[in-house]
Every structure is written in C-alpha cells, then in structure tokens.
Design a protein around this motif. Structure first.
Motif, PDB file in Angstrom:
ATOM      1  N   LYS A 258       0.818  -1.237   0.000  1.00  0.00           N
ATOM      2  CA  LYS A 258       0.000   0.000   0.000  1.00  0.00           C
ATOM      3  C   LYS A 258       0.845   1.277   0.000  1.00  0.00           C
ATOM      4  O   LYS A 258       0.503   2.273   0.636  1.00  0.00           O
ATOM      5  CB  LYS A 258      -0.934   0.026   1.215  1.00  0.00           C
ATOM      6  N   ILE A 259       1.976   1.262  -0.702  1.00  0.00           N
ATOM      7  CA  ILE A 259       2.813   2.466  -0.787  1.00  0.00           C
ATOM      8  C   ILE A 259       2.195   3.428  -1.785  1.00  0.00           C
ATOM      9  O   ILE A 259       1.866   3.048  -2.911  1.00  0.00           O
ATOM     10  CB  ILE A 259       4.249   2.105  -1.209  1.00  0.00           C
ATOM     11  N   ASP A 260       2.020   4.672  -1.399  1.00  0.00           N
ATOM     12  CA  ASP A 260       1.407   5.680  -2.264  1.00  0.00           C
ATOM     13  C   ASP A 260       2.285   5.941  -3.489  1.00  0.00           C
ATOM     14  O   ASP A 260       3.513   6.028  -3.383  1.00  0.00           O
ATOM     15  CB  ASP A 260       1.227   6.980  -1.475  1.00  0.00           C
ATOM     16  N   CYS A 261       1.649   6.084  -4.653  1.00  0.00           N
ATOM     17  CA  CYS A 261       2.380   6.327  -5.904  1.00  0.00           C
ATOM     18  C   CYS A 261       3.319   7.529  -5.775  1.00  0.00           C
ATOM     19  O   CYS A 261       4.448   7.512  -6.260  1.00  0.00           O
ATOM     20  CB  CYS A 261       1.402   6.576  -7.056  1.00  0.00           C
ATOM     21  N   GLN A 262       2.815   8.591  -5.122  1.00  0.00           N
ATOM     22  CA  GLN A 262       3.553   9.845  -5.088  1.00  0.00           C
ATOM     23  C   GLN A 262       4.703   9.833  -4.085  1.00  0.00           C
ATOM     24  O   GLN A 262       5.482  10.782  -4.031  1.00  0.00           O
ATOM     25  CB  GLN A 262       2.595  10.998  -4.791  1.00  0.00           C
ATOM     26  N   LEU A 263       4.819   8.763  -3.293  1.00  0.00           N
ATOM     27  CA  LEU A 263       5.982   8.653  -2.419  1.00  0.00           C
ATOM     28  C   LEU A 263       7.245   8.479  -3.258  1.00  0.00           C
ATOM     29  O   LEU A 263       8.300   9.032  -2.944  1.00  0.00           O
ATOM     30  CB  LEU A 263       5.824   7.474  -1.466  1.00  0.00           C
ATOM     31  N   CYS A 264       7.121   7.729  -4.358  1.00  0.00           N
ATOM     32  CA  CYS A 264       8.260   7.516  -5.253  1.00  0.00           C
ATOM     33  C   CYS A 264       8.247   8.495  -6.425  1.00  0.00           C
ATOM     34  O   CYS A 264       9.275   9.044  -6.796  1.00  0.00           O
ATOM     35  CB  CYS A 264       8.258   6.083  -5.779  1.00  0.00           C
ATOM     36  N   HIS A 265       7.065   8.695  -7.019  1.00  0.00           N
ATOM     37  CA  HIS A 265       6.924   9.610  -8.158  1.00  0.00           C
ATOM     38  C   HIS A 265       6.441  10.970  -7.653  1.00  0.00           C
ATOM     39  O   HIS A 265       5.351  11.433  -8.000  1.00  0.00           O
ATOM     40  CB  HIS A 265       5.944   9.030  -9.181  1.00  0.00           C
ATOM     41  N   SER A 266       7.253  11.599  -6.834  1.00  0.00           N
ATOM     42  CA  SER A 266       6.833  12.838  -6.167  1.00  0.00           C
ATOM     43  C   SER A 266       6.620  13.988  -7.145  1.00  0.00           C
ATOM     44  O   SER A 266       5.789  14.859  -6.905  1.00  0.00           O
ATOM     45  CB  SER A 266       7.861  13.231  -5.107  1.00  0.00           C
ATOM     46  N   SER A 267       7.343  14.025  -8.240  1.00  0.00           N
ATOM     47  CA  SER A 267       7.232  15.164  -9.156  1.00  0.00           C
ATOM     48  C   SER A 267       5.963  15.107 -10.002  1.00  0.00           C
ATOM     49  O   SER A 267       5.629  16.072 -10.687  1.00  0.00           O
ATOM     50  CB  SER A 267       8.445  15.212 -10.085  1.00  0.00           C
ATOM     51  N   ALA A 268       5.225  13.981  -9.973  1.00  0.00           N
ATOM     52  CA  ALA A 268       3.987  13.894 -10.756  1.00  0.00           C
ATOM     53  C   ALA A 268       2.967  14.910 -10.284  1.00  0.00           C
ATOM     54  O   ALA A 268       2.127  15.379 -11.064  1.00  0.00           O
ATOM     55  CB  ALA A 268       3.402  12.485 -10.647  1.00  0.00           C
ATOM     56  N   LYS A 269       3.019  15.265  -9.022  1.00  0.00           N
ATOM     57  CA  LYS A 269       2.049  16.209  -8.471  1.00  0.00           C
ATOM     58  C   LYS A 269       2.476  17.654  -8.665  1.00  0.00           C
ATOM     59  O   LYS A 269       1.637  18.552  -8.712  1.00  0.00           O
ATOM     60  CB  LYS A 269       1.865  15.921  -6.973  1.00  0.00           C
ATOM     61  N   TYR A 270       3.765  17.897  -8.817  1.00  0.00           N
ATOM     62  CA  TYR A 270       4.250  19.283  -8.863  1.00  0.00           C
ATOM     63  C   TYR A 270       5.011  19.622 -10.140  1.00  0.00           C
ATOM     64  O   TYR A 270       5.463  20.745 -10.301  1.00  0.00           O
ATOM     65  CB  TYR A 270       5.162  19.542  -7.653  1.00  0.00           C
ATOM     66  N   GLY A 271       5.159  18.672 -11.043  1.00  0.00           N
ATOM     67  CA  GLY A 271       5.928  18.951 -12.253  1.00  0.00           C
ATOM     68  C   GLY A 271       5.256  18.429 -13.498  1.00  0.00           C
ATOM     69  O   GLY A 271       4.232  17.744 -13.458  1.00  0.00           O
ATOM     70  N   LYS A 272       5.861  18.725 -14.629  1.00  0.00           N
ATOM     71  CA  LYS A 272       5.318  18.288 -15.912  1.00  0.00           C
ATOM     72  C   LYS A 272       5.446  16.776 -16.078  1.00  0.00           C
ATOM     73  O   LYS A 272       4.521  16.101 -16.515  1.00  0.00           O
ATOM     74  CB  LYS A 272       6.058  18.994 -17.056  1.00  0.00           C
TER      75      LYS A 272
END
Length: 455
Positions: A258-272
C-alpha cells in the motif's frame, strides 16, 4: 531410609536452583513467542537475528554482552529503555557500543515493560521454530502434480501427431488413386476439349478484363487502407512491458504494501513529468530491508533467492555496503527501459491532471466503468498498476484517446482553481454547452484546442 530422603530432597532443590539460574543467565525466563511479535513490531527496522543491519545481530545478545562487557540482563533493560541516559551516566560498555556502530543512536523504548523486554531477550536467545507453511506444501503438491502430468501430456501430443500424419498419408494415397481412375476414364472427346481450354493468364485477362480491373481496383483500395492503418498505429504500444535491469513489482509495493504512488513519483504532483525515482528513493526503505520476507506473496516462478538478488542489485547501484552499513562511493548507473514516452511535439503536464483534474478524472472514469472503479487518479491512464508485477502500457495514448477523454470528463467547478478562474464564465458556458443539463466538460474550457497540446 530417612537420610536418603533428606539427600534426595536436597538434590532436587539444587537441581531446581541450577535450572532457574541457567534460565536466568541465558534469558529464557520470558515468552519467546510473544517476544517474536514484540521484536518484529519494535526492532526489525534496525536489527535482525543473524546479521547486521543498522545495528548488530541480536541472536544470543544476552550471552554476548555478558562475555564482551561483563554486564547482565539488567544492563540490557536499561539500554533498551533509554540508552541515551545510560551513555550519559558514563557507562563504559554503553559508550563503546555507541562508538563501534558509527555513533548511530538507538531509539529509546520507555513504553516496553520489564516483561516485554524479557520476552524479547528470550526470543533472541531461543527463537521458536517457524510454523510449517501449508501454502508451501500445497505449492509442492501442485508442482509434483504438474511434473507427473507433463509426461502424460507429452505422450498424448505424440499420439495425436502420429494419428494426423497417418490420416494425411491416407488422403494423399486416395487422391493419387482417384487421379489414375480419372485418366483411365477419359474419352477421346474429353481429351479434345482439354486441348481447347485457356492455358495462360493473358488469355484469361483478355476474356475477363472488366472483372480483372475491378478486382485490381479493390486490391489497391485494400492495400491503401492497410498502409494508412499501419501508419496510424506507429508509436502505439499498448501492452508493451519490457524487462527492466532491476525487477520491481508494483503489485508488491503499491498493492501488497500500500505504498502511495507519489511517495516515489513525487514530481507527478508538482511537475510536468512523473520522472523515474532515483535509487536513493529505493534506499529510504531498502537500507534496512535487505531480504524478502513476505512469504505470503511470491510471483509464480520466482522464489526468495530471486527477490533477495534484486535487492542486492539496488545495493550495487548505490554503492551500499550492507555489512558496514555505509556507502562506498562506488555507484553503478541503472539503465531503465522507458515505457511511456510522449512525442516531443506533444505537451502533457502531470501536475495539471493530478492536482486540478484529480477528482474530475476519477469521477468520469468510474462513471464510464462502474464495474472497474479506481481510487487513484494515476490509474485512469496507467491502469491498475497496483496489480502489475511488470508494468505495461495500459492504454493507446493516441490523440483520439485524449480527445475522447476531454469530451466526456466533466469539469469540477467546485475545484478552487476552476471556481475562481472561471467565475464569470460559468453561466455563459452552461448556455453554450447545454448537454447533460448544462454540465461543462473539458472541451468547453479549451480542452481540444490545438495549441493546448501542440506548440
């Protein structure tokens, strides 16, 4: 007789004292089973029984501290509850351990009772044998059944092939015999007719040239359609799932753990772009997880040794020495194979979809797919990645696919950004796009304008 009984009682008392003393020395006066639970809940982040992780291996720690430092279990109680206080008191052995392990401070556990600590020490002294895994037995039985079934399946296949070859041979023999009978039955009149038959393609074309031209025209149209269809699917790789240099199962990490996607792909929320996580992100967890212990899930055909080997690849890439618990500085780049890759002439912003369009995309997807709902916006484009052992391209990612989504996804006008930005346009848009009772979709706010995606 009386004298013998007195000696007998004394002997029993002595044996009892000896056993109790021995149990006290070796830390077995606790409950190892309860200690195992407490150990896994409190200690496994930094310790293992049989190898060094962040701290030393803890198997036989009671006897080891007695031999090395001349201290007993009471000292271990003080160390576990508050090692900082013990070191501050000037305890020589406590400070020696602190220096030995790179001055890495151990967490304090004032919440653990004396009985809890005794149970943990009992577990480190005499860990209970693991319970037999019924699932493994079932797997072995199934494997044995498969192994027994394999020769039978092979034998059946051989019989079928031999039968088919025999039938084919029989048919050929029958055809040859029929041909001989036809030749014997031909009359002189039939032989004359055979000589007058058309024998060349040119003669056939001259006789049926209109039909021939029509057929050629149809073939040309089909060929053109085939070429056009082939061109339209260049760069469309739905289902593409290449092997990666380090095996990473999203099903284990995002699904099981149950690891959140954005824990690893953090720039998906703040970048292109979503970007590929650096290996240091992996080390946030795998610095202390050096082996695979989730026996409840293993992909078919893979065992614990396989997963442990992949973790070692992470250590090799980052230059991590698991024994010394430090980086060596010798790193190895990992050449990942890219799966999702937009052409250079296409603009796509992850942040815009993940933040501004998150709830709208989830609602739209679930409305169109009531039997396959999603809970994370990432799954709308990338599929249910938490069920994938090997990541694959789940959708076409064509221009038509994007436009269809923009035409059917209703804009969330209660979103803070949209509510403020389109404050004076709401009523106008509702009149201009009256479909579905005035609901506004992405295309109504410029979602299908060429310049939004091509620049």
């Amino acid at each position: 007789m009386i004298s013998w009984r007195k000696h007998y009682k004394k002997t029993l008392i002595a044996i009892g004292l000896l056993l109790s003393t021995s149990a006290s020395i070796y830390g077995q006066d606790g409950d190892p089973k309860n200690g195992e639970k407490l150990f896994k809940a409190n200690c496994t982040a930094c310790h293992a029984l049989d190898k060094q992780v962040v701290g030393p291996p803890l198997k036989g720690v009671v006897e080891r501290v007695k031999t090395e430092g001349g201290v007993d279990k009471d000292w271990l109680h003080k160390w576990i509850k508050n090692n900082k206080e013990l070191r501050a008191s000037g305890d020589k052995y406590a400070n020696e351990i602190f220096e030995k392990y790179n001055k890495t401070e151990m967490q304090v556990f004032p919440n653990l009772s004396d009985k809890d600590i005794d149970d943990i020490l009992a577990y480190t002294t005499n860990p209970p044998a693991p319970e037999p895994a019924t699932t493994d037995a079932a797997k072995d039985t199934a494997a044995a059944g498969t192994a027994n079934a394999a020769p039978q399946s092979s034998t059946t296949t051989n019989i079928v092939i031999i039968s088919l070859l025999a039938i084919a041979g029989l048919l050929v023999w029958i055809l040859l015999k029929l041909r001989q009978l036809v030749k014997l039955g031909q009359s002189e009149e039939l032989s004359g007719l055979n000589e007058t038959r058309v024998r060349s393609f040119r003669e056939i074309y001259e006789k049926y040239h209109y039909v021939g031209k029509a057929l050629l025209a149809i073939l040309a149209i089909l060929a053109a359609y085939g070429v056009w269809n082939w061109l339209m699917w260049i760069g469309v790789y739905k289902g593409y799932k290449p092997e990666q240099p380090i095996y990473f199962s999203h099903k284990i990490h995002a699904g099981e753990q149950k690891i959140d996607c954005q824990l690893c792909h953090s720039s998906a929320k703040y970048g292109k772009v979503s970007e590929i996580p650096s290996m240091n992100v992996c080390m946030n967890c795998h610095r202390t997880i050096s082996e695979y212990n989730a026996d409840h899930y293993m992909e078919p055909g893979k065992d614990k040794a396989f997963y442990d080997g992949e973790i070692q690849k992470i250590y090799a890439a980052t230059g991590w020495d698991a024994q010394k618990q430090q980086y060596t500085g010798k790193t190895q780049p990992v050449e990942w194979t890219r799966i999702h890759n937009m052409p250079d002439f296409v603009y796509f912003n992850h942040a815009q979809h993940v933040v501004a369009g998150e709830q709208a995309i989830i609602n739209s997807f679930n409305k169109k797919n009531p039997n396959n709902k999603i809970d994370v916006v990432c799954k709308a484009c990338h599929g249910k990645i938490d069920t994938m052992n090997v990541v694959q391209m789940a959708n076409d990612f064509t221009m038509g696919w994007c436009i269809e989504c923009h035409r059917t996804t209703e804009v969330d006008m209660n979103n803070g950004y949209n509510k403020e930005y389109f404050k004076n346009l709401h009523e106008k848009l509702k009149k201009q796009y009256p479909k579905d009772g005035g609901k506004i979709t992405v295309d109504a706010i410029g979602g299908i304008e060429c310049g939004k995606c091509h620049y």
